[in-house]
Design a protein around this motif. Structure first.
Motif, PDB file in Angstrom:
ATOM      1  N   ALA A  24       0.851  -1.205   0.000  1.00 39.67           N
ATOM      2  CA  ALA A  24       0.000   0.000   0.000  1.00 39.67           C
ATOM      3  C   ALA A  24       0.877   1.241   0.000  1.00 39.67           C
ATOM      4  N   PRO A  25       0.482   2.281  -0.733  1.00 42.86           N
ATOM      5  CA  PRO A  25       1.274   3.500  -0.748  1.00 42.86           C
ATOM      6  C   PRO A  25       1.248   4.217   0.600  1.00 42.86           C
ATOM      7  N   VAL A  26       2.295   5.001   0.835  1.00 46.76           N
ATOM      8  CA  VAL A  26       2.420   5.813   2.038  1.00 46.76           C
ATOM      9  C   VAL A  26       2.438   7.268   1.600  1.00 46.76           C
ATOM     10  N   VAL A  27       1.651   8.104   2.268  1.00 46.28           N
ATOM     11  CA  VAL A  27       1.584   9.531   1.969  1.00 46.28           C
ATOM     12  C   VAL A  27       2.002  10.308   3.210  1.00 46.28           C
ATOM     13  N   ALA A  28       2.883  11.284   3.032  1.00 48.35           N
ATOM     14  CA  ALA A  28       3.326  12.144   4.130  1.00 48.35           C
ATOM     15  C   ALA A  28       2.859  13.568   3.863  1.00 48.35           C
ATOM     16  N   ASP A  29       2.522  14.274   4.941  1.00 49.02           N
ATOM     17  CA  ASP A  29       2.049  15.643   4.752  1.00 49.02           C
ATOM     18  C   ASP A  29       3.184  16.611   4.439  1.00 49.02           C
ATOM     19  N   VAL A  30       4.370  16.358   4.949  1.00 50.99           N
ATOM     20  CA  VAL A  30       5.508  17.246   4.703  1.00 50.99           C
ATOM     21  C   VAL A  30       6.764  16.408   4.437  1.00 50.99           C
ATOM     22  N   GLU A  31       7.746  17.026   3.844  1.00 53.36           N
ATOM     23  CA  GLU A  31       8.976  16.327   3.488  1.00 53.36           C
ATOM     24  C   GLU A  31       9.734  15.814   4.708  1.00 53.36           C
ATOM     25  N   MET A  32       9.626  16.509   5.841  1.00 54.40           N
ATOM     26  CA  MET A  32      10.299  16.021   7.045  1.00 54.40           C
ATOM     27  C   MET A  32       9.728  14.679   7.481  1.00 54.40           C
ATOM     28  N   ALA A  70      -3.336  21.449   2.919  1.00 51.80           N
ATOM     29  CA  ALA A  70      -4.625  20.864   2.537  1.00 51.80           C
ATOM     30  C   ALA A  70      -4.648  20.552   1.039  1.00 51.80           C
ATOM     31  N   HIS A  71      -4.131  21.469   0.233  1.00 49.76           N
ATOM     32  CA  HIS A  71      -4.085  21.232  -1.211  1.00 49.76           C
ATOM     33  C   HIS A  71      -3.191  20.038  -1.530  1.00 49.76           C
ATOM     34  N   ALA A  72      -2.084  19.894  -0.799  1.00 47.03           N
ATOM     35  CA  ALA A  72      -1.175  18.762  -1.008  1.00 47.03           C
ATOM     36  C   ALA A  72      -1.874  17.436  -0.743  1.00 47.03           C
ATOM     37  N   VAL A  73      -2.760  17.405   0.246  1.00 43.98           N
ATOM     38  CA  VAL A  73      -3.533  16.188   0.529  1.00 43.98           C
ATOM     39  C   VAL A  73      -4.419  15.854  -0.665  1.00 43.98           C
ATOM     40  N   ARG A  74      -5.063  16.851  -1.242  1.00 43.86           N
ATOM     41  CA  ARG A  74      -5.910  16.613  -2.422  1.00 43.86           C
ATOM     42  C   ARG A  74      -5.085  16.050  -3.577  1.00 43.86           C
ATOM     43  N   LEU A  75      -3.914  16.666  -3.815  1.00 40.01           N
ATOM     44  CA  LEU A  75      -3.048  16.204  -4.900  1.00 40.01           C
ATOM     45  C   LEU A  75      -2.562  14.769  -4.658  1.00 40.01           C
ATOM     46  N   ALA A  76      -2.208  14.474  -3.425  1.00 42.06           N
ATOM     47  CA  ALA A  76      -1.723  13.127  -3.106  1.00 42.06           C
ATOM     48  C   ALA A  76      -2.820  12.097  -3.298  1.00 42.06           C
ATOM     49  N   CYS A  83       2.682  17.266  10.816  1.00 40.02           N
ATOM     50  CA  CYS A  83       2.984  18.691  10.883  1.00 40.02           C
ATOM     51  C   CYS A  83       1.729  19.558  10.895  1.00 40.02           C
ATOM     52  N   ALA A  84       0.926  19.410   9.859  1.00 41.74           N
ATOM     53  CA  ALA A  84      -0.134  20.389   9.610  1.00 41.74           C
ATOM     54  C   ALA A  84      -1.519  19.878   9.995  1.00 41.74           C
ATOM     55  N   PRO A  85      -2.131  20.473  11.019  1.00 40.87           N
ATOM     56  CA  PRO A  85      -3.516  20.117  11.333  1.00 40.87           C
ATOM     57  C   PRO A  85      -4.454  20.312  10.147  1.00 40.87           C
ATOM     58  N   THR A  86      -4.177  21.306   9.297  1.00 38.25           N
ATOM     59  CA  THR A  86      -5.061  21.527   8.143  1.00 38.25           C
ATOM     60  C   THR A  86      -4.988  20.380   7.142  1.00 38.25           C
ATOM     61  N   ALA A  87      -3.854  19.694   7.072  1.00 34.42           N
ATOM     62  CA  ALA A  87      -3.754  18.514   6.203  1.00 34.42           C
ATOM     63  C   ALA A  87      -4.672  17.416   6.729  1.00 34.42           C
ATOM     64  N   LEU A  88      -4.658  17.210   8.037  1.00 35.93           N
ATOM     65  CA  LEU A  88      -5.526  16.198   8.635  1.00 35.93           C
ATOM     66  C   LEU A  88      -6.988  16.594   8.477  1.00 35.93           C
ATOM     67  N   ALA A 123      -4.857  19.455  18.489  1.00 35.34           N
ATOM     68  CA  ALA A 123      -5.673  18.561  19.327  1.00 35.34           C
ATOM     69  C   ALA A 123      -7.068  18.400  18.740  1.00 35.34           C
ATOM     70  N   GLU A 124      -7.620  19.480  18.205  1.00 35.31           N
ATOM     71  CA  GLU A 124      -8.965  19.430  17.633  1.00 35.31           C
ATOM     72  C   GLU A 124      -9.019  18.531  16.393  1.00 35.31           C
ATOM     73  N   SER A 125      -8.008  18.630  15.534  1.00 29.37           N
ATOM     74  CA  SER A 125      -8.009  17.806  14.323  1.00 29.37           C
ATOM     75  C   SER A 125      -7.846  16.328  14.681  1.00 29.37           C
ATOM     76  N   LYS A 126      -7.067  16.041  15.723  1.00 32.84           N
ATOM     77  CA  LYS A 126      -6.895  14.646  16.147  1.00 32.84           C
ATOM     78  C   LYS A 126      -8.169  14.111  16.790  1.00 32.84           C
ATOM     79  N   ALA A 127      -8.875  14.944  17.522  1.00 36.05           N
ATOM     80  CA  ALA A 127     -10.170  14.526  18.080  1.00 36.05           C
ATOM     81  C   ALA A 127     -11.153  14.232  16.950  1.00 36.05           C
ATOM     82  N   ALA A 128     -11.154  15.068  15.914  1.00 42.77           N
ATOM     83  CA  ALA A 128     -12.037  14.837  14.765  1.00 42.77           C
ATOM     84  C   ALA A 128     -11.671  13.540  14.053  1.00 42.77           C
ATOM     85  N   LEU A 129     -10.376  13.231  13.977  1.00 49.55           N
ATOM     86  CA  LEU A 129      -9.945  11.967  13.380  1.00 49.55           C
ATOM     87  C   LEU A 129     -10.511  10.789  14.162  1.00 49.55           C
TER      88      LEU A 129
END
Length: 194
Positions: free
Chosen positions: A67-75, A102-108, A122-127, A151-157
């Motif tokens: 399965a592919p792996v997607v990362a939100d940032v290069e780090m 967020a746009h990077a998530v769409r592209l990925a 890194c980015a709550p907006t990506a999540l 914390a809010e984005s992780k709670a939503a997850l």
């Protein structure tokens, strides 16, 4: 191919286990907890992480099946060893109401489709963006860091019902997100006998 563990890493895990009893965790949960604690030197992650062993078992199988792996940032991508990760942040653009992350998530998602393992450190907006899409993930490692939205984005997850690794607090980051994925990569695949 078996992974060769350096003596310093062996000693580090020995010391970790002398200070933190992880024996009550199921095998993959234990691997994730220990690898995250090791990467951060923060024993409190043992109580902060939210894991589900059955979800980890399915994600482990998907990962080792390719399965592919997607990362939100290069780090995050750089911290994932033994597997290339898709990261589209360089290609992403911000727009009103849309961050680059967020746009990077769409592209990925356009590139990998459903069934990927998403590693967001890194980015709550990506999540947040991933949660609005029909990504059909094998697993979401949602460990973004920060005082605004993390914390809010992780709670939503967790509320989304998606298979996930997250934590309750604001802490997180690239190193711990990559460590959680690496724990699944390093954990041996048990071959069933006929």
């Amino acid at each position: 191919m078996n992974r060769v563990v350096h003596p310093i890493e062996q000693e580090s895990f020995r010391r970790l286990r002398s200070r933190l009893d992880t024996s009550h965790f199921a095998p993959l949960s234990r691997a994730v907890v220990e690898r995250v604690v090791h990467s951060s030197a923060d024993l409190a992650y043992a109580d902060d992480l939210v894991l589900d062993e059955e979800q980890l078992v399915r994600a482990h199988a998907a990962l080792h099946a390719g399965a592919p792996v997607v990362a939100d940032v290069e780090m995050v991508a750089a911290g994932i060893t033994r597997r290339a990760a898709v990261c589209r942040l360089k290609d992403a653009r911000s727009a009103p109401g849309l961050t680059r992350s967020a746009h990077a998530v769409r592209l990925a998602l356009e590139e990998v489709g459903p069934g990927a393992l998403w590693v967001i450190g890194c980015a709550p907006t990506a999540l947040e963006e991933l949660l609005t899409l029909d990504a059909g993930p094998a697993l979401v490692i949602g460990l973004p860091v920060g005082f605004v939205g993390a914390a809010e984005s992780k709670a939503a997850l967790r509320e989304s019902g998606l298979p996930a690794v997250s934590n309750v607090s604001e802490k997180g980051g690239s190193a711990v997100a990559a460590a959680a994925l690496n724990a699944l990569l390093y954990h041996p695949v048990v071959k069933e006998t006929p």
